[in-house]
Design an enzyme around this catalytic site. Structure first.
Site, mmCIF file in Angstrom:
data_model
loop_
_atom_site.group_PDB
_atom_site.id
_atom_site.type_symbol
_atom_site.label_atom_id
_atom_site.label_comp_id
_atom_site.label_asym_id
_atom_site.label_seq_id
_atom_site.Cartn_x
_atom_site.Cartn_y
_atom_site.Cartn_z
ATOM 1 N N CYS A 2 0.904 -1.355 -0.077
ATOM 2 C CA CYS A 2 0.110 0.014 0.020
ATOM 3 C C CYS A 2 0.920 1.199 0.016
ATOM 4 C CB CYS A 2 -0.832 -0.091 1.152
ATOM 5 S SG CYS A 2 -2.015 -1.522 1.462
ATOM 6 N N SER A 51 -5.120 -4.742 -2.123
ATOM 7 C CA SER A 51 -5.664 -5.501 -1.578
ATOM 8 C C SER A 51 -5.162 -7.001 -1.552
ATOM 9 C CB SER A 51 -7.303 -5.924 -1.916
ATOM 10 O OG SER A 51 -7.996 -4.497 -1.703
ATOM 11 N N ILE A 52 -4.776 -7.373 -0.376
ATOM 12 C CA ILE A 52 -4.026 -8.748 -0.346
ATOM 13 C C ILE A 52 -4.722 -9.628 0.513
ATOM 14 C CG2 ILE A 52 -1.843 -10.003 -0.076
ATOM 15 C CD1 ILE A 52 -1.801 -8.247 -2.379
ATOM 16 N N ASP A 99 -3.850 -8.284 8.762
ATOM 17 C CA ASP A 99 -2.772 -8.031 9.717
ATOM 18 C C ASP A 99 -2.741 -6.601 10.219
ATOM 19 O OD1 ASP A 99 -2.455 -7.081 7.087
ATOM 20 O OD2 ASP A 99 -0.244 -8.072 7.357
ATOM 21 N N VAL A 285 13.150 -12.541 -16.728
ATOM 22 C CA VAL A 285 13.573 -11.247 -17.763
ATOM 23 C C VAL A 285 14.873 -11.465 -18.051
ATOM 24 C CG1 VAL A 285 14.069 -9.975 -15.881
ATOM 25 C CG2 VAL A 285 13.267 -8.808 -18.245
ATOM 26 N N SER A 358 10.683 -12.925 -4.180
ATOM 27 C CA SER A 358 11.897 -12.610 -4.862
ATOM 28 C C SER A 358 13.260 -13.176 -3.790
ATOM 29 C CB SER A 358 12.109 -11.155 -5.201
ATOM 30 O OG SER A 358 13.089 -10.937 -6.104
#
Length: 618
Positions: A2, A51-52, A99, A285, A358
């Protein structure tokens, strides 16, 4: 993920909702799903939501007028379920499953100590009306950004610099000392930024504003505590267990997840562990230039692990077309060419998922950079008497640029503190007079002003661990995590980094140097621990980094553009254009490789014209 905004005015000066609106609108890419604000007299909080978790009930700012406590939060808390259960036992009632509310209730229970309970990545601001207190915090390793500035009215905080600038409450002015450091590091080390008057809240720190006064406190400092009694196999087994736990914890989301995949052991290990837990989408990539792409390696790894794989290849023209967008999203000049890789692969991934894993942090924690082997390779010269080392340094100065052995003798003649400023060292301090105009003051502090205090803190460590310590406090925060956050959020994609977890570092800090680095390899314990998750050729592969063909492109496709950009920099008073052009010509003619130095100057010119003079030619 966010975007957050907070404004605190002194002396009861009211905050106008329009100010919060303009500050949040400009960072809508960080949260395109929803917007919100809470304005209460001299306090204003703003929020943009991606939104997660708890998609229906996670709106922010979160709080209540009854308690007088409000929160805006950017990040993810991976131990929020355990904390929620503990807080419920303490009598707290929850109205959401997200959370964010856990942080709010945790603050109500523990006050400013709430940060010490959190496992995750975060930047948040809490307004406690009853105490007239604004409380901000940033996660232990600096995964999520928090910027702040003081204005004539009070203080402003945001996830991005452009949000502070949009308020029109602060002047756009280059900080000369920051530019001087940028020429060495290719980024501005925290807590400074390239903007005079705008600062980063340091990783592992909190900021409290009470009764109009601000103070900073450190709550987390990464330190190494070697356990020499442990065997190599025992450490590898624990590494496997700790990392599996971190990957599992990082899976919390109510939206589709995926992972970046390169040809290296870090991302391959994450994907291997993820694939054990759930079917995984992977994204890679590369570049359309022979010798500058790991796409074939990534595809082989994806096939071996059985992932749903997608890839994208970038050419010189596409890179250049998107460069202004990258620099705009970065806020500050960061002259790491590989930032483009994250930008383009994030754009690809965002078409399929909202969360991506990642491998950032593995090199710093487990000893993965090839440069960490340098103390071993230089040992025969660094063990010489000081006078002989000094003589070797004088001899290297007489050798022509590019001559084999020149760099080796130069580095060996110096102490670690003199030669190592982190993974990037673009311009030496003595070289900066070449690129700085004569009318620009040269009275700035040298690069060692940043690193020497860190070397003093790491005085008891061996040289390899000192290098790790320097990188964790500089390179990781200012370069690696900066580009990871900004380039992924440019495409509204949440990037998660399971290696950068406090439990993982707590373990990694125990590994003796002999189990991290050898003359032949790096990350010894990690490679052993991940054997069962990665293809055999990946397990033994030397670290490649993420090579970008700017050396080639600046001699060919990009040469006219670079020359024109330098010519156009008449309104950039920080760079000697004639010497920059001379450097470009020397590079084009193959006299030496000046690509990284040129790139550092070119990125700054574009940034300056975009953010300071607002006359960018693109």
């Amino acid at each position: 993920m966010c975007g957050i905004v907070a404004v605190y005015n002194r002396n009861g000066i009211p905050v106008h909702p329009e100010q919060i609106q303009v500050m949040t609108d400009i960072i809508a890419h960080r949260g395109p799903d929803e917007a919100g604000q809470h304005v209460d007299g001299h306090i204003g909080l703003g929020f943009r939501r991606l939104s997660i978790l708890d998609l229906e009930h996670g709106a922010q700012p979160l709080g209540s007028n009854e308690s007088g406590v409000w929160l805006v939060f950017n990040g993810e808390i991976y131990n929020y379920v355990e904390l929620r259960e503990w807080l419920q036992e303490k009598g707290h009632r929850f109205h959401t499953q997200c959370d964010t509310e856990v942080i709010l209730r945790l603050y109500e229970e523990t006050g400013e100590q709430c940060v010490t309970y959190l496992r995750g990545m975060f930047g948040f601001v809490i307004w406690d009306k009853n105490q007239d207190l604004l409380f901000a915090a940033r996660d232990p390793f600096g995964i999520k950004p928090v910027y702040y500035c003081e204005t004539s009215a009070g203080y402003m905080i945001s996830s991005e610099v452009k949000s502070l600038l949009a308020s029109s409450m602060i002047e756009r002015e280059v900080d000369g000392q920051s530019f001087y450091h940028y020429l060495t590091f290719q980024y501005v080390p925290e807590p400074a930024t390239m903007f005079k008057g705008i600062h980063k809240l340091m990783a592992g720190h909190t900021m409290t504003i009470r009764n109009g006064m601000m103070k900073m406190d450190a709550y987390y400092t990464p330190t190494f505590n070697f356990d020499e009694s442990r065997s190599f196999s025992d450490l590898a087994e624990e590494a496997r267990s700790v990392l599996l736990d971190s990957v599992s914890k990082h899976r919390n989301s109510d939206v589709p997840r995926g992972a970046f995949l390169s040809g290296g052991v870090d991302s391959s290990s994450l994907v291997g562990m993820l694939q054990r837990l759930e079917p995984t989408q992977t994204f890679s990539v590369g570049f359309d230039e022979p010798g500058y792409s790991e796409l074939e390696l990534s595809a082989r790894t994806a096939a071996y692990l059985g992932t749903d794989h997608q890839e994208i290849s970038i050419n010189a023209g596409t890179y250049l077309d998107e460069l202004p967008n990258m620099i705009w999203h970065m806020d500050e000049p960061v002259a790491d060419p590989s930032a483009a890789g994250i930008y383009f692969v994030s754009r690809l991934a965002s078409q399929s998922v909202k969360v991506v894993f990642s491998g950032e942090g593995a090199d710093e924690f487990f000893g993965g950079y090839n440069i960490y082997r340098e103390p071993m390779s230089l040992q025969w010269i660094t063990s010489m008497p000081k006078g002989m080392r000094k003589l070797a340094g004088h001899f290297s100065d007489l050798m022509p640029e590019g001559m084999k052995g020149k760099g080796f003798l130069s580095r060996g003649s110096q102490s670690l503190q003199e030669r190592y400023f982190g993974n990037a060292k673009i311009f030496l301090d003595q070289e900066k007079t070449f690129v700085l105009p004569k009318n620009v003051s040269h009275g700035y502090l040298p690069a060692q002003d940043i690193t020497l205090p860190l070397y003093e803190q790491a005085v008891g460590y061996d040289d390899v661990t000192k290098m790790q310590y320097i990188d964790i406090h500089t390179w990781l925060r200012g370069n690696i995590l900066m580009k990871a956050d900004k380039m992924s959020m440019a495409h509204s994609l949440e990037l998660r980094v399971p290696f950068l977890d406090t439990k993982v570092f707590e373990f990694a800090s125990k590994i003796p140097t002999r189990y991290k680095i050898s003359k032949q390899s790096t990350k010894l314990v990690l490679r052993e621990a991940m054997k069962e998750f990665v293809p055999p050729d990946v397990q033994t592969r030397r670290k490649l980094g993420f090579p970008v063909p700017i050396r080639v492109w600046l001699r060919k496709e990009w040469y006219p553009w670079a020359k024109g950009l330098i010519h156009s920099a008449t309104n950039v008073p920080w760079i000697d254009r004639n010497n920059a052009l001379r450097m470009l010509e020397d590079h084009r003619e193959g006299k030496y490789d000046a690509s990284r130095k040129l790139w550092t100057l070119l990125i700054f010119i574009i940034w300056h014209q975009m953010y300071i003079t607002r006359s960018n030619p693109f």
